[in-house]
Design a protein around this motif. Structure first.
Motif, PDB file in Angstrom:
ATOM      1  N   GLU A   6       0.830  -1.203   0.000  1.00  0.00           N
ATOM      2  CA  GLU A   6       0.000   0.000   0.000  1.00  0.00           C
ATOM      3  C   GLU A   6       0.868   1.258   0.000  1.00  0.00           C
ATOM      4  O   GLU A   6       0.593   2.217  -0.731  1.00  0.00           O
ATOM      5  N   LYS A   9       2.289   1.737  -3.423  1.00  0.00           N
ATOM      6  CA  LYS A   9       1.264   2.194  -4.356  1.00  0.00           C
ATOM      7  C   LYS A   9       1.064   3.711  -4.234  1.00  0.00           C
ATOM      8  O   LYS A   9       0.995   4.420  -5.245  1.00  0.00           O
ATOM      9  N   PHE A  32      -7.154   7.547  -2.663  1.00  0.00           N
ATOM     10  CA  PHE A  32      -7.108   6.218  -2.032  1.00  0.00           C
ATOM     11  C   PHE A  32      -8.059   6.080  -0.845  1.00  0.00           C
ATOM     12  O   PHE A  32      -8.047   5.060  -0.175  1.00  0.00           O
ATOM     13  N   ASP A  34     -11.216   5.446  -0.447  1.00  0.00           N
ATOM     14  CA  ASP A  34     -12.149   4.317  -0.457  1.00  0.00           C
ATOM     15  C   ASP A  34     -11.452   2.984  -0.652  1.00  0.00           C
ATOM     16  O   ASP A  34     -12.024   1.933  -0.391  1.00  0.00           O
ATOM     17  N   GLU A  35     -10.213   3.026  -1.085  1.00  0.00           N
ATOM     18  CA  GLU A  35      -9.489   1.812  -1.461  1.00  0.00           C
ATOM     19  C   GLU A  35      -8.609   1.264  -0.333  1.00  0.00           C
ATOM     20  O   GLU A  35      -8.524   0.050  -0.136  1.00  0.00           O
ATOM     21  N   ILE A  36      -7.938   2.151   0.396  1.00  0.00           N
ATOM     22  CA  ILE A  36      -6.990   1.748   1.436  1.00  0.00           C
ATOM     23  C   ILE A  36      -7.509   2.262   2.789  1.00  0.00           C
ATOM     24  O   ILE A  36      -7.576   3.484   2.992  1.00  0.00           O
TER      25      ILE A  36
END
Length: 87
Positions: A6, A9, A32, A34-36
């Motif tokens: 993460e 990224k 990020f 909503d993703e991480i």
């Protein structure tokens, strides 16, 4: 739980934005959120902004050290992956 993947990224994204814009420092919305999961607390990502000028609510990327920083307990701290102990 913060993983090295993460972190990598986010760093890769910051490096791409830096190349695209070609500015001294950049402030971008956090894509990020909503993703991480651990990135939810940062509304903005500040790229190459000096820590003394950056918002304490933002994630800061320093391209000279290739590190991410967050303001925690009164000081700027490097974000590092959590250590996972397996049996």
């Amino acid at each position: 739980m913060v993983t090295q993947e993460e972190i990598d990224k986010v760093i890769d994204w910051c490096e791409r934005k830096k190349r695209e814009r070609g500015r001294i420092y950049i402030i971008e919305r956090n894509p990020f959120r909503d993703e991480i999961p651990w990135m939810r607390r940062f509304a903005l990502i500040e790229i190459d902004r000096p820590l003394d000028a950056a918002s304490k609510l933002s994630l800061v990327y320093d391209s000279t050290t290739k590190q991410l920083y967050q303001y925690l307990n009164g000081s700027w701290r490097k974000i590092e992956p959590d250590i996972r102990v397996e049996k």
